[in-house]
Design a protein around this motif. Structure first.
Motif, PDB file in Angstrom:
ATOM      1  N   PHE A 550       0.836  -1.201   0.000  1.00 42.83           N
ATOM      2  CA  PHE A 550       0.000   0.000   0.000  1.00 42.83           C
ATOM      3  C   PHE A 550       0.878   1.262   0.000  1.00 42.83           C
ATOM      4  CE2 PHE A 550      -2.049   3.271   2.669  1.00 42.83           C
ATOM      5  CZ  PHE A 550      -3.195   3.523   1.930  1.00 42.83           C
ATOM      6  N   LEU A 551       1.950   1.268   0.808  1.00 37.75           N
ATOM      7  CA  LEU A 551       2.854   2.421   0.871  1.00 37.75           C
ATOM      8  C   LEU A 551       3.454   2.704  -0.500  1.00 37.75           C
ATOM      9  CD1 LEU A 551       4.881   1.814   4.177  1.00 37.75           C
ATOM     10  CD2 LEU A 551       3.137   3.534   3.756  1.00 37.75           C
ATOM     11  N   LEU A 552       3.953   1.632  -1.138  1.00 36.30           N
ATOM     12  CA  LEU A 552       4.579   1.807  -2.444  1.00 36.30           C
ATOM     13  C   LEU A 552       3.549   2.301  -3.454  1.00 36.30           C
ATOM     14  CD1 LEU A 552       6.891  -1.357  -2.615  1.00 36.30           C
ATOM     15  CD2 LEU A 552       7.454   0.946  -1.834  1.00 36.30           C
ATOM     16  N   GLU A 553       2.362   1.742  -3.382  1.00 29.03           N
ATOM     17  CA  GLU A 553       1.312   2.110  -4.339  1.00 29.03           C
ATOM     18  C   GLU A 553       0.945   3.587  -4.208  1.00 29.03           C
ATOM     19  OE1 GLU A 553      -2.112  -0.425  -4.446  1.00 29.03           O
ATOM     20  OE2 GLU A 553      -3.146   0.870  -5.867  1.00 29.03           O
ATOM     21  N   VAL A 554       0.799   4.052  -2.968  1.00 26.05           N
ATOM     22  CA  VAL A 554       0.392   5.437  -2.754  1.00 26.05           C
ATOM     23  C   VAL A 554       1.514   6.399  -3.163  1.00 26.05           C
ATOM     24  CG1 VAL A 554      -0.290   7.129  -1.008  1.00 26.05           C
ATOM     25  CG2 VAL A 554      -1.281   4.853  -0.975  1.00 26.05           C
ATOM     26  N   ALA A 555       2.759   6.018  -2.870  1.00 27.56           N
ATOM     27  CA  ALA A 555       3.872   6.899  -3.207  1.00 27.56           C
ATOM     28  C   ALA A 555       4.124   6.931  -4.711  1.00 27.56           C
ATOM     29  CB  ALA A 555       5.123   6.457  -2.460  1.00 27.56           C
ATOM     30  N   CYS A 556       4.007   5.784  -5.359  1.00 27.92           N
ATOM     31  CA  CYS A 556       4.354   5.696  -6.773  1.00 27.92           C
ATOM     32  C   CYS A 556       3.154   5.938  -7.689  1.00 27.92           C
ATOM     33  CB  CYS A 556       4.947   4.329  -7.100  1.00 27.92           C
ATOM     34  SG  CYS A 556       6.357   3.916  -6.066  1.00 27.92           S
ATOM     35  N   GLY A 557       1.941   5.847  -7.136  1.00 26.41           N
ATOM     36  CA  GLY A 557       0.760   5.996  -7.969  1.00 26.41           C
ATOM     37  C   GLY A 557       0.636   4.878  -8.995  1.00 26.41           C
ATOM     38  N   ARG A 558       1.096   3.701  -8.625  1.00 26.80           N
ATOM     39  CA  ARG A 558       1.025   2.530  -9.513  1.00 26.80           C
ATOM     40  C   ARG A 558       0.517   1.337  -8.725  1.00 26.80           C
ATOM     41  NH1 ARG A 558       5.129   1.704 -13.731  1.00 26.80           N
ATOM     42  NH2 ARG A 558       6.031   3.743 -14.249  1.00 26.80           N
ATOM     43  N   GLN A 559      -0.160   0.435  -9.415  1.00 29.30           N
ATOM     44  CA  GLN A 559      -0.650  -0.751  -8.737  1.00 29.30           C
ATOM     45  C   GLN A 559       0.501  -1.715  -8.459  1.00 29.30           C
ATOM     46  OE1 GLN A 559      -3.848  -1.449 -11.365  1.00 29.30           O
ATOM     47  NE2 GLN A 559      -5.231  -0.328 -10.018  1.00 29.30           N
ATOM     48  N   PRO A 560       0.406  -2.504  -7.388  1.00 25.63           N
ATOM     49  CA  PRO A 560       1.513  -3.385  -7.003  1.00 25.63           C
ATOM     50  C   PRO A 560       1.865  -4.386  -8.098  1.00 25.63           C
ATOM     51  CG  PRO A 560      -0.280  -3.540  -5.406  1.00 25.63           C
ATOM     52  CD  PRO A 560      -0.706  -2.557  -6.433  1.00 25.63           C
ATOM     53  N   VAL A 561       0.885  -4.777  -8.881  1.00 26.42           N
ATOM     54  CA  VAL A 561       1.143  -5.724  -9.964  1.00 26.42           C
ATOM     55  C   VAL A 561       0.560  -5.127 -11.222  1.00 26.42           C
ATOM     56  CG1 VAL A 561       0.820  -8.058 -10.806  1.00 26.42           C
ATOM     57  CG2 VAL A 561       0.861  -7.632  -8.354  1.00 26.42           C
ATOM     58  N   SER A 562       1.341  -5.079 -12.278  1.00 21.79           N
ATOM     59  CA  SER A 562       0.785  -4.535 -13.509  1.00 21.79           C
ATOM     60  C   SER A 562       1.155  -5.419 -14.689  1.00 21.79           C
ATOM     61  CB  SER A 562       1.298  -3.105 -13.729  1.00 21.79           C
ATOM     62  OG  SER A 562       2.697  -3.099 -13.651  1.00 21.79           O
ATOM     63  N   GLY A 563       0.473  -5.218 -15.780  1.00 22.94           N
ATOM     64  CA  GLY A 563       0.750  -5.975 -17.006  1.00 22.94           C
ATOM     65  C   GLY A 563       0.501  -7.452 -16.779  1.00 22.94           C
ATOM     66  N   GLY A 564       1.264  -8.236 -17.492  1.00 26.60           N
ATOM     67  CA  GLY A 564       1.165  -9.669 -17.251  1.00 26.60           C
ATOM     68  C   GLY A 564       0.500 -10.418 -18.376  1.00 26.60           C
ATOM     69  N   GLU A 565      -0.456  -9.801 -19.025  1.00 31.08           N
ATOM     70  CA  GLU A 565      -1.194 -10.531 -20.060  1.00 31.08           C
ATOM     71  C   GLU A 565      -0.357 -10.662 -21.334  1.00 31.08           C
ATOM     72  OE1 GLU A 565      -3.731 -12.061 -19.125  1.00 31.08           O
ATOM     73  OE2 GLU A 565      -3.751 -10.984 -17.226  1.00 31.08           O
ATOM     74  N   ARG A 566       0.376  -9.609 -21.660  1.00 27.62           N
ATOM     75  CA  ARG A 566       1.045  -9.602 -22.960  1.00 27.62           C
ATOM     76  C   ARG A 566       2.258 -10.538 -23.007  1.00 27.62           C
ATOM     77  NH1 ARG A 566       2.606  -4.539 -22.770  1.00 27.62           N
ATOM     78  NH2 ARG A 566       1.016  -4.018 -21.257  1.00 27.62           N
ATOM     79  N   ASP A 567       3.186 -10.326 -22.079  1.00 18.66           N
ATOM     80  CA  ASP A 567       4.403 -11.132 -22.155  1.00 18.66           C
ATOM     81  C   ASP A 567       4.394 -12.291 -21.168  1.00 18.66           C
ATOM     82  OD1 ASP A 567       4.504  -9.591 -19.980  1.00 18.66           O
ATOM     83  OD2 ASP A 567       6.353  -8.528 -20.479  1.00 18.66           O
ATOM     84  N   GLY A 568       3.235 -12.501 -20.531  1.00 19.19           N
ATOM     85  CA  GLY A 568       3.169 -13.631 -19.624  1.00 19.19           C
ATOM     86  C   GLY A 568       3.867 -13.386 -18.299  1.00 19.19           C
ATOM     87  N   ARG A 569       4.487 -12.248 -18.151  1.00 19.57           N
ATOM     88  CA  ARG A 569       5.148 -11.928 -16.882  1.00 19.57           C
ATOM     89  C   ARG A 569       4.541 -10.669 -16.316  1.00 19.57           C
ATOM     90  NH1 ARG A 569       9.767 -14.004 -14.457  1.00 19.57           N
ATOM     91  NH2 ARG A 569      10.132 -12.154 -13.206  1.00 19.57           N
ATOM     92  N   ARG A 570       4.271 -10.724 -15.053  1.00 16.22           N
ATOM     93  CA  ARG A 570       3.721  -9.542 -14.419  1.00 16.22           C
ATOM     94  C   ARG A 570       4.859  -8.676 -13.904  1.00 16.22           C
ATOM     95  NH1 ARG A 570      -0.327 -13.332 -12.382  1.00 16.22           N
ATOM     96  NH2 ARG A 570      -2.300 -12.705 -13.289  1.00 16.22           N
ATOM     97  N   ALA A 571       4.669  -7.370 -13.960  1.00 14.63           N
ATOM     98  CA  ALA A 571       5.665  -6.464 -13.418  1.00 14.63           C
ATOM     99  C   ALA A 571       5.266  -6.129 -11.988  1.00 14.63           C
ATOM    100  CB  ALA A 571       5.725  -5.200 -14.260  1.00 14.63           C
TER     101      ALA A 571
END
Ligand SMILES: *[C@@H]1O[C@H](CO)[C@@H](O)[C@H](O)[C@H]1NC(C)=O
Ligand SMILES: *[C@@H]1O[C@H](CO)[C@@H](O)[C@H](O)[C@H]1NC(C)=O
Ligand SMILES: *[C@@H]1O[C@H](CO)[C@@H](O)[C@H](O)[C@H]1NC(C)=O
Ligand SMILES: *[C@@H]1O[C@H](CO)[C@@H](O)[C@H](O)[C@H]1NC(C)=O
Ligand SMILES: *[C@@H]1O[C@H](CO)[C@@H](O)[C@H](O)[C@H]1NC(C)=O
Ligand SMILES: *[C@@H]1O[C@H](CO)[C@@H](O)[C@H](O)[C@H]1NC(C)=O
Ligand SMILES: *[C@@H]1O[C@H](CO)[C@@H](O)[C@H](O)[C@H]1NC(C)=O
Ligand SMILES: *[C@@H]1O[C@H](CO)[C@@H](O)[C@H](O)[C@H]1NC(C)=O
Length: 684
Positions: A550-571
């Motif tokens: 939650f801390l990282l998400e609020v500071a960075c304005g990004r979700q903890p897990v993103s992408g994943g569908e395209r290259d099969g790997r989640r960031a």
């Protein structure tokens, strides 16, 4: 006891005889082409629905009244000071005087179609006042009178007229009963209201033009194109916001029967057409009736008996329908939780029947509706959680109630609950400014500026203080289990409140029903600690892990897990922050909108939040700080431990090793409550 089977037979009979004919989705229109089986009217006085299917407002008694109303009020205005909406009603009526000895209508009394804020006309005067004069509601009553008595006191035009009554019995306008015959060039033809012949009336109100039209015609004739009466008159001041529609009739010294054979009504449109094939046949008066009482008895007795049965049916059906509509589950063990129990009926009314208009959001656990409690007028949020089993429900409710005792300025206060078959309703205080995720990601496209740093930092401190309270400052340890921005709500003063605590427990209990060897982990992807994924056991330290995300998400304005569908790997956000930390550019991960022009943030605070986020994301529970420590770090009461190369190498090792990924790449459903079956089976 001996009557019990009889009662049941009657009940069964009722249920088959009285199908719920009255049924409309929006509650804004209805049609009765016959009243047979229409167990939905509110009747009083002499009013009854006869077995033949007509509504009989008065019977063969002198000086009586009868009323029949549609049971639910209709919304005639959007707000108390609003303008009245258009509406339209049509009905078929007949007035038959005993002995038919008084042609011209002098002596019998009339009836009226009424729109009133109450259904209670118990203290209205009978006789020439048609059963609706009197009572405090008179000045909010609109009526169309079908008057068969020329009353000098009320300045009636004659003893056979139709009148528009606004806020009183003095007609705004009235006309001798008749109709403009389209077949005869619109010539006015007289009608005799108390002839006993059925006639149709149309009442149309145009909310924009503020015009009331009343049209009369013999039954079966098409609606005459020219109304009998047309008056420009604004009903906004008279009609209540919610009003009842129905009929009122009274008799004086002459025995008179007032019948309604069919009726339809609609808001904002023409009244639905009446199916004339279904129209009940009227029993006409036999002038010998009174002279041959034996014959009358022969007819009256069975009629009365069946009427009684039907009335019982109607009452029972009404009762049952009401019971089903507002049915709740209530068991003995709940007695002790009494004060926290809400009546479903109250919640139903509070949320206007759980309409979509009141929907605040739909999350993993169910839909949330805004409501205003009828008793206290306080705003609440009602969450409907569907739950198939009652297993573990007692424990859960006990927990919910004990959670209701939690008081903290950064928690969303739980006010109580209600239980129905298959669902649980939780009542919370209402948070006017919605959930944090909307503010966090709302910037950009909808033109809202990004949430500024100072507010983010305050929200982080608020959530930390709520979690600290749950973990350590209350008589028992409460694990939240689902920390994420959508569970953080902002009130009108922009104070953050943590909501939804303990709910995840319900699904733990639910898991027991599956009778399988797998375990279910509840939480949201990206916030689930590795050991929670492995063992399914939540602890305060799994909350700390989620808080790190939650801390990282609020500071960075990004979700903890993103992408994943395209290259099969989640960031993973935590990987990214770690990489930048290693590169000595930690602050580059702060939300781009704050780094850009017009943004701005406190570098010291941002460094604190990001580093703390990494510390809390430690793969081993023992490596994470407790919430007490977290609060101290955030308040600057204790120095933040340096992120050591050792812990970092462990973090990266876990990453390289893939364990971290494995724990986070299980088949979760995206971004909501995750139900996962880890590939590691749990030894039981
Ligand atoms: C409604 O009308 C009343 C009196 O006419 C007035 O006192 C009140 O302020 C009005 N309310 C609104 C919301 O316009
Ligand atoms: C109807 O109103 C009268 C007085 O206005 C009251 O005594 C009576 O209890 C009310 N009846 C119902 C059913 O509310
Ligand atoms: C209706 O009458 C009551 C008293 O009989 C009064 O208090 C109320 O203000 C009146 N309302 C209107 C809209 O005239
Ligand atoms: C009704 O009948 C009475 C007596 O027959 C008469 O005095 C009265 O004028 C009549 N009223 C009307 C409106 O015809
Ligand atoms: C219709 O009624 C009016 C008023 O009651 C009366 O003056 C007129 O003569 C009647 N017309 C017919 C054709 O009966
Ligand atoms: C009322 O009647 C007038 C005149 O026939 C007509 O123009 C108008 O549209 C009618 N209004 C309604 C609401 O039926
Ligand atoms: C309508 O009602 C008013 C009273 O509000 C009255 O003065 C007027 O004559 C009536 N008739 C028409 C056609 O508007
Ligand atoms: C809701 O939050 C916005 C900023 O996101 C703020 O401008 C607004 O004042 C808040 N609303 C209330 C009622 O506090």
């Amino acid at each position: 006891m001996g009557n019990f089977p009889v009662f049941f037979h009657v009940l069964l009979l009722c249920l088959t005889l009285c199908p719920p004919r009255f049924c409309d989705a929006g509650g804004e229109s209805f049609v009765f082409s016959s009243f047979a089986g229409a167990g939905a009217l509110t009747l009083d006085g002499a009013a009854e629905v006869t077995p033949e299917g007509f509504l009989k407002l008065t019977n063969d008694m002198v000086s009586i009244k009868g009323h029949a109303f549609h049971p639910a009020p209709l919304r005639f205005k959007a707000s108390p000071n609003g303008t009245a909406r258009s509406f339209s009603a049509t009905f078929v009526f007949a007035i038959a005087a005993a002995g038919a000895g008084y042609p011209g209508g002098n002596g019998t009394d009339g009836m009226a179609f009424v729109v009133a804020p109450t259904k209670n006309f118990s203290d209205a005067a009978p006789a020439q006042y048609m059963g609706f004069l009197g009572g405090g509601a008179m000045n909010r009553t609109f009526a169309i009178e079908l008057d068969t008595y020329g009353n000098a006191e009320l300045r009636d035009v004659d003893g056979n007229h139709v009148g528009v009554d606004v806020a009183g019995l003095y007609s705004l306008e009235s006309r001798a009963a008749g109709f403009h015959d389209d077949g005869d060039g619109g010539a006015l033809k007289n009608l005799s209201l108390d002839s006993g012949e059925p006639m149709q009336v149309w009442v149309d109100y145009d909310g924009k033009g503020k015009q009331v039209n009343v049209t009369l015609a013999p039954v079966g004739a098409a609606k005459p194109s020219r109304p009998l009466l047309s008056n420009v008159s604004d009903l906004s001041a008279v009609l209540a916001e919610q009003a009842y529609v129905g009929f009122s009739a009274a008799t004086g010294p002459i025995k008179t029967r007032h019948y309604v054979l069919a009726w339809s009504f609609a808001m904002d449109g023409p009244a639905p057409p009446i199916d004339f094939r279904k129209l009940p046949k009227l029993p006409y008066y036999d002038s010998d009736d009174r002279k041959t009482p034996s014959k009358l008895l022969k007819i009256a007795l069975p009629t009365a008996a069946s009427a009684l049965i039907l009335a019982t049916c109607v009452a029972v059906t009404l009762l049952l329908r009401r019971r089903f509509a507002f049915a709740e589950l209530r068991e003995d063990w709940e007695v002790e939780f009494g004060p926290h129990r809400f009546a479903y009926k109250d919640l139903f009314h509070a949320t206007q029947g759980f309409t979509n208009k009141n929907l605040l959001g739909a999350g993993g656990f169910g839909k949330v509706y805004k409501g205003v409690l009828p008793s206290s007028k306080s705003e609440v949020a009602v969450k409907r959680v569907s739950h198939g089993s009652s297993q573990g429900m007692k424990e859960f409710v006990a927990e919910v109630v004990s959670i209701g005792h939690l008081r903290h300025r950064n928690l969303v206060q739980l006010l109580g609950y209600c239980r129905r078959k298959g669902e649980l309703l939780l009542v919370y205080e209402y948070m006017p400014n919605g959930s944090l995720d909307k503010h966090l990601y709302g910037g950009g496209e909808d033109g809202r500026p990004a949430l500024e740093w100072a507010r983010r930092f305050r929200i982080i401190k608020d959530v930390a203080s709520a979690l600290f309270y749950l973990h350590e400052n209350w008589e028992q340890v409460v694990v939240h289990r689902d920390i994420k921005p959508s569970n953080v709500l902002l009130d009108g003063e922009a104070t953050a409140h943590l909501g939804d605590f303990g709910l995840a427990r319900l699904y733990d209990h639910g898991a027991a029903d599956l009778q399988t060897a797998t375990t279910r982990v509840v939480g949201t992807m990206g916030y689930i600690a590795p050991e929670l994924a492995r063992t399914g056991k939540a602890s305060p330290l799994t909350d700390v892990f989620a808080f790190g995300a939650f801390l990282l998400e609020v500071a960075c304005g990004r979700q903890p897990v993103s992408g994943g569908e395209r290259d099969g790997r989640r960031a993973m956000l935590v990987d990214r922050v770690l990489e930048y930390w290693r590169g000595g550019a930690l602050l580059e991960t702060v939300d781009a909108r704050l780094r850009g022009r017009g943004g701005g943030y406190d570098a010291g605070e941002a460094r604190l939040v990001l580093t703390l986020g990494l510390l809390c994301s430690h793969p081993f529970p023992s490596g994470r700080p407790t919430m007490r420590q977290v609060v101290q770090y955030l308040d600057g009461d204790a120095p933040l431990p340096e992120l050591t190369p050792a812990s970092v190498s462990l973090l990266s090792m876990m990453q390289g090793d893939g364990a971290f990924d494995r724990a986070l790449q299980c088949p979760w459903s995206a971004n909501s409550i995750g139900t996962m079956t880890p590939d590691i089976s749990v030894g039981r």
